[in-house]
Motif scaffolding. Structure first.
Motif, mmCIF file in Angstrom:
data_model
loop_
_atom_site.group_PDB
_atom_site.id
_atom_site.type_symbol
_atom_site.label_atom_id
_atom_site.label_comp_id
_atom_site.label_asym_id
_atom_site.label_seq_id
_atom_site.Cartn_x
_atom_site.Cartn_y
_atom_site.Cartn_z
ATOM 1 N N ILE A 1 -2.146 9.722 -4.424
ATOM 2 C CA ILE A 1 -1.602 9.628 -5.551
ATOM 3 C C ILE A 1 -1.928 8.208 -6.224
ATOM 4 N N SER A 2 -2.071 8.014 -7.512
ATOM 5 C CA SER A 2 -2.396 7.121 -8.191
ATOM 6 C C SER A 2 -1.347 5.934 -8.628
ATOM 7 N N LEU A 3 -1.646 4.716 -8.625
ATOM 8 C CA LEU A 3 -0.446 3.937 -8.786
ATOM 9 C C LEU A 3 -0.794 2.850 -10.004
ATOM 10 N N PRO A 4 0.295 2.194 -10.544
ATOM 11 C CA PRO A 4 -0.142 1.134 -11.529
ATOM 12 C C PRO A 4 0.148 -0.237 -10.672
ATOM 13 N N ILE A 5 -0.996 -1.030 -11.023
ATOM 14 C CA ILE A 5 -0.920 -2.565 -10.393
ATOM 15 C C ILE A 5 -1.116 -3.457 -11.723
ATOM 16 N N ASP A 6 -0.322 -4.428 -11.648
ATOM 17 C CA ASP A 6 -0.373 -5.221 -12.818
ATOM 18 C C ASP A 6 -1.556 -6.365 -12.695
ATOM 19 N N GLU A 7 -1.604 -7.309 -13.602
ATOM 20 C CA GLU A 7 -2.771 -8.183 -13.315
ATOM 21 C C GLU A 7 -2.531 -9.264 -12.254
#
Length: 168
Positions: free
Chosen positions: A74-80
């Protein structure tokens, strides 16, 4: 909102064996030994998967586990900051994993199975706490389940029908 399943053919994947178990079946002629391998696969850039492989030989079980993990990526959101966009709790079976957002410089603070998942996913600053079960397989799957349900601020704004500036 469900995370998309990833086409892993273009990704440079690393794999890590989290756990190998020897399983014994007692039959008429004696004992049959098999091996179960729990493998986590990731590209350290927001893609992660976990799989289980079972075979009579350890290398074959690891290979099957890796193939299974690639299928379930799966793909994930990673913040700055290299952290999660918001705090969340992932649950699988009786295992619960608390994922907390962290500022830059914190590092990956996590127990063994959860640490394997988070490092291969590409998180740099995150705090976790494993609650409930210590079963490695369930902790890995609870961590991935929690990561799967994370939403970026843009996704939350779109669901609510407002702009990102109005979130607060």
């Amino acid at each position: 909102m469900k995370r998309t399943i990833v086409d892993a053919t273009q990704l440079e994947l690393e794999d890590k064996v989290v756990n190998i178990k020897r399983v014994t079946k007692v039959v008429k002629g004696g004992r049959n030994f098999r091996f179960t391998a729990l493998v986590v696969v990731g590209d350290k850039n927001g893609h992660i998967g976990a799989g289980l492989g079972k075979a009579t030989e350890i290398p074959e079980a690891i290979r099957k586990g890796k193939e299974d993990a690639i299928k379930k990526m799966i793909s994930l959101p990673i913040d700055e900051n290299g952290s999660v966009p918001h705090d969340f709790i992932g649950k699988f079976g009786s295992a619960t994993v608390l994922l907390k957002r962290s500022p830059a410089g914190t590092g990956v603070i996590a127990g063994g199975p959860a640490r394997n998942v988070l490092e291969l996913a590409g998180f740099k600053n995150i705090r976790t706490k494993s609650l409930g079960s210590n079963n490695k397989q369930n902790v890995v799957l609870a961590t991935i389940e929690g990561l799967r349900q994370l939403k970026t601020p843009e996704e939350v704004a779109a669901l609510r029908g407002i702009s990102v500036d109005q979130l607060g």
